[in-house]
Design a protein around this motif. Sequence first.
Motif, mmCIF file in Angstrom:
data_model
loop_
_atom_site.group_PDB
_atom_site.id
_atom_site.type_symbol
_atom_site.label_atom_id
_atom_site.label_comp_id
_atom_site.label_asym_id
_atom_site.label_seq_id
_atom_site.Cartn_x
_atom_site.Cartn_y
_atom_site.Cartn_z
ATOM 1 N N ALA A 26 0.841 -1.204 0.000
ATOM 2 C CA ALA A 26 0.000 0.000 0.000
ATOM 3 C C ALA A 26 0.872 1.250 0.000
ATOM 4 N N ARG A 27 1.931 1.236 0.807
ATOM 5 C CA ARG A 27 2.838 2.382 0.872
ATOM 6 C C ARG A 27 3.522 2.603 -0.470
ATOM 7 N N MET A 28 3.923 1.512 -1.124
ATOM 8 C CA MET A 28 4.562 1.624 -2.435
ATOM 9 C C MET A 28 3.591 2.232 -3.441
ATOM 10 N N SER A 29 2.339 1.820 -3.384
ATOM 11 C CA SER A 29 1.324 2.372 -4.281
ATOM 12 C C SER A 29 1.160 3.868 -4.052
ATOM 13 N N GLU A 30 1.169 4.290 -2.789
ATOM 14 C CA GLU A 30 1.088 5.719 -2.465
ATOM 15 C C GLU A 30 2.260 6.479 -3.069
ATOM 16 N N VAL A 82 4.216 5.620 -5.599
ATOM 17 C CA VAL A 82 4.141 5.652 -7.058
ATOM 18 C C VAL A 82 3.130 6.712 -7.500
ATOM 19 N N GLY A 83 2.037 6.847 -6.757
ATOM 20 C CA GLY A 83 1.063 7.900 -7.060
ATOM 21 C C GLY A 83 1.666 9.293 -6.916
ATOM 22 N N GLU A 84 2.495 9.479 -5.889
ATOM 23 C CA GLU A 84 3.153 10.774 -5.700
ATOM 24 C C GLU A 84 4.134 11.048 -6.844
ATOM 25 N N LEU A 85 4.837 10.021 -7.300
ATOM 26 C CA LEU A 85 5.728 10.185 -8.450
ATOM 27 C C LEU A 85 4.923 10.550 -9.692
ATOM 28 N N ALA A 86 3.807 9.871 -9.907
ATOM 29 C CA ALA A 86 2.964 10.155 -11.066
ATOM 30 C C ALA A 86 2.489 11.606 -11.042
ATOM 31 N N ARG A 87 2.144 12.087 -9.876
ATOM 32 C CA ARG A 87 1.692 13.476 -9.735
ATOM 33 C C ARG A 87 2.805 14.452 -10.125
ATOM 34 N N ILE A 97 10.925 14.959 -8.692
ATOM 35 C CA ILE A 97 10.884 13.596 -9.202
ATOM 36 C C ILE A 97 11.995 12.788 -8.541
ATOM 37 N N GLU A 98 13.157 13.407 -8.345
ATOM 38 C CA GLU A 98 14.276 12.723 -7.694
ATOM 39 C C GLU A 98 13.890 12.237 -6.297
ATOM 40 N N MET A 99 13.267 13.091 -5.511
ATOM 41 C CA MET A 99 12.872 12.697 -4.155
ATOM 42 C C MET A 99 11.796 11.622 -4.171
ATOM 43 N N GLU A 100 10.866 11.711 -5.099
ATOM 44 C CA GLU A 100 9.814 10.696 -5.185
ATOM 45 C C GLU A 100 10.406 9.349 -5.589
ATOM 46 N N LEU A 101 11.373 9.348 -6.519
ATOM 47 C CA LEU A 101 12.052 8.099 -6.867
ATOM 48 C C LEU A 101 12.833 7.562 -5.672
#
Length: 119
Positions: free
Chosen positions: A40-44, A46-51, A71-75
């Motif tokens: 679930a955390r990974m899905s969250e 990935v959603g933040e990266l998509a945003r 994007i760097e921090m989200e990755l």
Amino acid sequence: MQKGGAGTLSQKSLADIQKEVDAYIGQFKEGYFSPLSMLARMSEEVGELAREVNHHYGEKPKKSDEAENSIEMELGDILFIVVCFANSLGIDLADAHDRVMNKFNTRDANRWTRKNVEP
């Protein structure tokens, strides 16, 4: 070699990263989350990266009051949770990477057009 954050060169191996994350998590009584919670955390994340990708490359600009994320921090967040997930399940990510690359190098050996290939 890729630059790390703040212009530094990172030379950490996957094993180093896994050990560093394990030492960090190991200082807390709660330890690693359950596999379902981590998924679930990974899905969250990935959603933040998509945003962020949508804000930078898509048609959806940020609202004026939205925090500036990169994007760097989200990755980095995704890498952290992937490492947590692997550690909690006893998976060596370097070994997993080697196995995946072997799969791509055999299964997809002739799938893509190679650069600079002479007949």
